[in-house]
Design a protein around this motif. Structure first.
Motif, short mmCIF file in Angstrom:
data_model
loop_
_atom_site.label_atom_id
_atom_site.label_comp_id
_atom_site.label_asym_id
_atom_site.label_seq_id
_atom_site.Cartn_x
_atom_site.Cartn_y
_atom_site.Cartn_z
N PRO A 143 0.84 -1.21 0.00
CA PRO A 143 0.00 0.00 0.00
C PRO A 143 0.87 1.27 0.00
CG PRO A 143 -0.77 -1.57 1.63
CD PRO A 143 0.54 -2.07 1.13
N HIS A 144 0.39 2.30 -0.68
CA HIS A 144 1.15 3.55 -0.85
C HIS A 144 1.59 4.15 0.49
CE1 HIS A 144 2.41 7.26 -2.79
NE2 HIS A 144 1.75 7.91 -1.86
N ASP A 145 0.68 4.24 1.45
CA ASP A 145 1.03 4.85 2.74
C ASP A 145 2.05 4.02 3.50
OD1 ASP A 145 -1.02 2.95 3.05
OD2 ASP A 145 -1.73 3.88 4.91
N GLN A 146 1.95 2.71 3.40
CA GLN A 146 2.92 1.83 4.05
C GLN A 146 4.29 1.97 3.38
OE1 GLN A 146 1.74 -2.30 4.16
NE2 GLN A 146 3.72 -2.96 4.94
N ALA A 147 4.30 2.12 2.07
CA ALA A 147 5.56 2.29 1.33
C ALA A 147 6.27 3.57 1.74
CB ALA A 147 5.28 2.30 -0.18
N ARG A 148 5.51 4.66 1.81
CA ARG A 148 6.10 5.94 2.23
C ARG A 148 6.63 5.87 3.66
NH1 ARG A 148 5.00 10.72 -0.78
NH2 ARG A 148 5.29 11.78 1.21
N SER A 149 5.88 5.21 4.52
CA SER A 149 6.30 5.05 5.92
C SER A 149 7.58 4.23 6.01
CB SER A 149 5.17 4.39 6.72
OG SER A 149 5.56 4.18 8.04
N TRP A 150 7.67 3.15 5.25
CA TRP A 150 8.87 2.31 5.27
C TRP A 150 10.08 3.10 4.78
CZ3 TRP A 150 12.65 0.35 2.06
CH2 TRP A 150 13.41 -0.71 2.58
N LEU A 151 9.93 3.85 3.70
CA LEU A 151 11.04 4.67 3.20
C LEU A 151 11.45 5.74 4.21
CD1 LEU A 151 10.07 5.06 -0.56
CD2 LEU A 151 12.08 3.88 0.35
N ASP A 152 10.46 6.37 4.87
CA ASP A 152 10.76 7.36 5.92
C ASP A 152 11.58 6.73 7.04
OD1 ASP A 152 9.32 9.32 4.58
OD2 ASP A 152 7.54 9.11 5.86
N GLU A 153 11.15 5.53 7.47
CA GLU A 153 11.84 4.83 8.55
C GLU A 153 13.28 4.48 8.16
OE1 GLU A 153 11.58 0.36 10.10
OE2 GLU A 153 9.73 1.49 10.42
N GLN A 154 13.46 3.98 6.95
CA GLN A 154 14.80 3.63 6.48
C GLN A 154 15.68 4.86 6.32
OE1 GLN A 154 15.98 0.37 6.18
NE2 GLN A 154 14.03 0.12 7.25
N THR A 204 10.11 12.18 -2.35
CA THR A 204 10.10 10.72 -2.32
C THR A 204 11.23 10.16 -3.18
OG1 THR A 204 7.72 10.70 -1.92
CG2 THR A 204 8.69 8.66 -2.72
N ALA A 205 11.44 10.73 -4.33
CA ALA A 205 12.54 10.28 -5.20
C ALA A 205 13.89 10.43 -4.51
CB ALA A 205 12.53 11.07 -6.51
N ASP A 206 14.08 11.51 -3.77
CA ASP A 206 15.31 11.70 -3.01
C ASP A 206 15.49 10.61 -1.95
OD1 ASP A 206 15.70 14.05 -4.48
OD2 ASP A 206 14.94 15.34 -2.87
N LYS A 207 14.39 10.26 -1.29
CA LYS A 207 14.45 9.22 -0.26
C LYS A 207 14.87 7.90 -0.87
CE LYS A 207 11.11 11.17 2.89
NZ LYS A 207 9.79 11.09 3.46
N ARG A 256 9.55 -3.11 -3.48
CA ARG A 256 8.10 -2.96 -3.35
C ARG A 256 7.73 -1.55 -2.89
NH1 ARG A 256 6.30 -6.43 0.89
NH2 ARG A 256 4.17 -5.87 0.29
N ALA A 257 8.47 -1.03 -1.90
CA ALA A 257 8.20 0.31 -1.38
C ALA A 257 8.48 1.37 -2.44
CB ALA A 257 9.04 0.57 -0.13
N THR A 258 9.55 1.20 -3.19
CA THR A 258 9.89 2.15 -4.24
C THR A 258 8.80 2.21 -5.31
OG1 THR A 258 12.26 1.92 -3.89
CG2 THR A 258 11.58 2.65 -6.07
N SER A 259 8.39 1.06 -5.77
CA SER A 259 7.34 1.00 -6.80
C SER A 259 6.03 1.61 -6.30
CB SER A 259 7.12 -0.46 -7.22
OG SER A 259 6.13 -0.55 -8.20
N ALA A 260 5.65 1.28 -5.07
CA ALA A 260 4.39 1.79 -4.51
C ALA A 260 4.44 3.27 -4.19
CB ALA A 260 4.02 1.00 -3.27
N ALA A 261 5.53 3.73 -3.59
CA ALA A 261 5.63 5.14 -3.20
C ALA A 261 5.68 6.06 -4.41
CB ALA A 261 6.87 5.36 -2.32
N LEU A 262 6.31 5.60 -5.48
CA LEU A 262 6.40 6.41 -6.69
C LEU A 262 5.23 6.15 -7.63
CD1 LEU A 262 10.22 6.00 -7.39
CD2 LEU A 262 9.05 8.00 -6.42
N ALA A 263 4.41 5.15 -7.31
CA ALA A 263 3.25 4.77 -8.12
C ALA A 263 3.65 4.47 -9.57
CB ALA A 263 2.17 5.85 -8.06
N LYS A 264 4.75 3.75 -9.72
CA LYS A 264 5.26 3.37 -11.03
C LYS A 264 5.57 1.87 -11.02
CE LYS A 264 5.53 7.61 -12.56
NZ LYS A 264 4.59 8.12 -13.53
#
Length: 106
Positions: free
Chosen positions: A26-37, A54-57, A84-92
Motif C-alpha cells: 500500500p502507498h502509505d505503508q511504502a512511504r512510511s517504510w522509506l521514511d523509517e529507512q 520521495t525520489a530523493d528518499k 516494493r516500497a519504491t514501486s508503490a511510493a512512486l506509483a510506477k
C-alpha cells in the motif's frame, strides 16, 4: 504489465527485482517504510532547502544501504521490501534507480 525495480551502481553492478508475483505494498505503508529507512540509515536531505522528495528518499536509502544489501542473499528480504516500497511510493510499475548518476527512471 511488467513490474520491476532495477538498482544499479554501474554496468557490472545491476540488480533487478521482479515484482510480478509479489503482493503490492500500500502507498502509505511504502512511504512510511522509506521514511523509517531514511532515518535509520542516517540519510541527510540532498536539497539545500531541506525538503525531501520521495525520489530523493529512494536514492538516499539505496545509497546508504550500500550495494551489499542488493547483492547478498542475506539481505534479499530487505532488497525486495525496498523494491516494493519504491514501486508503490512512486506509483510506477517499472523504476530504475541509478546510483552512478543519482537519478530515477520510469
Amino acid at each position: 504489465m511488467r513490474s520491476q525495480v532495477t538498482v544499479t551502481w554501474g554496468e557490472t553492478s545491476t540488480y533487478r527485482f521482479d515484482l510480478e508475483e509479489v503482493q503490492p505494498m500500500p502507498h502509505d505503508q511504502a512511504r512510511s517504510w522509506l521514511d523509517e529507512q531514511f532515518t535509520t540509515l542516517g540519510c541527510e536531505p540532498i536539497r539545500l532547502t531541506g525538503k525531501v522528495l520521495t525520489a530523493d528518499k529512494v536514492l538516499c536509502v539505496a545509497q546508504a544501504a550500500g550495494e551489499e544489501h542488493f547483492r547478498e542473499a542475506a539481505h534479499r528480504e530487505w532488497a525486495m521490501t525496498f523494491a516494493r516500497a519504491t514501486s508503490a511510493a512512486l506509483a510506477k510499475p517499472v523504476v530504475s534507480v541509478d546510483l552512478v548518476t543519482q537519478s530515477l527512471g520510469y
